[in-house]
Scaffold this motif. Structure first.
Motif, mmCIF file in Angstrom:
data_model
loop_
_atom_site.group_PDB
_atom_site.id
_atom_site.type_symbol
_atom_site.label_atom_id
_atom_site.label_comp_id
_atom_site.label_asym_id
_atom_site.label_seq_id
_atom_site.Cartn_x
_atom_site.Cartn_y
_atom_site.Cartn_z
ATOM 1 N N ALA A 139 -6.103 1.965 3.288
ATOM 2 C CA ALA A 139 -5.318 0.727 3.339
ATOM 3 C C ALA A 139 -5.833 -0.178 4.448
ATOM 4 N N TYR B 177 0.826 -1.196 0.000
ATOM 5 C CA TYR B 177 0.000 0.000 0.000
ATOM 6 C C TYR B 177 0.866 1.254 0.000
ATOM 7 N N TRP C 57 -0.843 0.575 9.352
ATOM 8 C CA TRP C 57 -1.686 1.308 8.401
ATOM 9 C C TRP C 57 -1.852 2.769 8.780
#
Length: 308
Positions: free
Chosen positions: A285, A272, A279
């Motif tokens: 994501a 990502y 994240w």
């Protein structure tokens, strides 16, 4: 004349299960259930999220992150802290039980204790599968960060006797049939180098896990590295990683992906852009990672591994 010994209760992991609590969407919760007991040490516990209305369900073992130093079974990471229903509840609502597991941290014990605990949790689920309503033939692993590392090791070490440990039920198998790992350290010996840290620093997360810097205990560091255990018999693996991860660089998952692919194993890596560790900075994501993981688990635990 000697005094007769007092009768002792069975170990905590053999005692009756607590009553199930109601959860959202009709799921049922067993909270704080001991899966392994050791004399003089607190019992190791898990929370079990069971699907509604199912006589028998597949199950995934979730292992939390925290650099092997902190964290607990109560969450899947900070990006999901306010989620309702929680990721565990959503997976259970989709028909897959979730066993979210606590394990001993590096301040309590060094590696391979953490893997011993994870394996004991899998054995407990199988040993009590009939009571729990879970399918002993459909067990997967899922983890984030340090927990992703342990989930990968669960998947790649199978029933290796040297790594089983001696806590909880000694049988049955600790094998899992699929693994999903988020931003996991897959090559413990190289984490310091990959992050630009001092490989001789005894205070890094991985040094505390091993009891010494990885360069000083190379055999143990290799044993603790999922990349060491890759083989053609590895179960299907889903690896998810942020490209801007500062704590566990994305190359860690790339290295494991390459090793699994070279061995002919079933592996998928999705990365990502803009996503840091856990994240952070990338809520999209976080949402996509959960959706991919839930679909992967469903494919391998419910749909028989068929591509959706």
């Amino acid at each position: 004349m000697s005094t007769p010994a007092l009768p002792l209760p069975p170990p905590a992991h053999e005692q009756p299960l607590p009553p199930a609590l109601p959860g959202p969407g009709g799921i049922r919760l067993l909270v704080g259930v001991p899966y392994a007991a050791m004399p003089g040490i607190r019992p190791l516990e898990l929370d079990l999220y069971l699907p509604a209305g199912a006589d028998i369900s597949p199950v995934v073992v979730f292992l939390h992150g925290g650099g092997w130093r902190l964290g607990s079974r109560h969450g899947a990471g900070p990006m999901y802290r306010d989620a309702s229903p929680t990721p565990f509840e959503r997976v259970a609502q989709a028909g897959i039980a979730v066993a979210s597991v606590d394990y001993r941290l590096s301040g309590e014990a060094t590696f391979p204790t953490q893997l011993h605990d994870a394996k004991a949790a899998v054995r407990w689920l199988r040993a009590r599968a009939g009571e729990l309503g879970v399918d002993p033939d459909r067990v997967a692993a899922w983890g984030e960060s340090a927990g992703g590392h342990l989930a990968e090791l669960l998947a790649l070490t199978g029933d290796a006797a040297a790594l089983e440990g001696d806590v909880g039920f000694p049988e049955p198998s600790s094998r899992v049939s699929a693994v999903a790992a988020w931003y996991a350290p897959s090559d413990v010996a190289a984490v310091a180098t990959d992050t630009g840290a001092d490989p001789g620093d005894p205070d890094t997360r991985e040094a505390r896990l091993l009891g010494a810097p990885a360069r000083d205990v190379p055999d143990l560091a290799a044993l603790a590295s999922p990349v060491t255990h890759v083989s053609p018999t590895a179960p299907p693996a889903l690896l998810l990683h942020g490209q801007d991860d500062r704590f566990v660089p994305c190359v860690q998952s790339e290295r494991l992906r390459d090793a699994l692919a070279a061995a002919g194993a079933d592996v998928e890596l999705h990365t990502y852009p803009g996503a840091d560790h856990m994240w952070l900075g990338a809520p999209d994501a976080a949402a996509d990672a959960f959706d991919r993981t839930a679909a992967f688990l469903r494919r391998h635990l419910i749909d028989g591994g068929e591509q959706s």
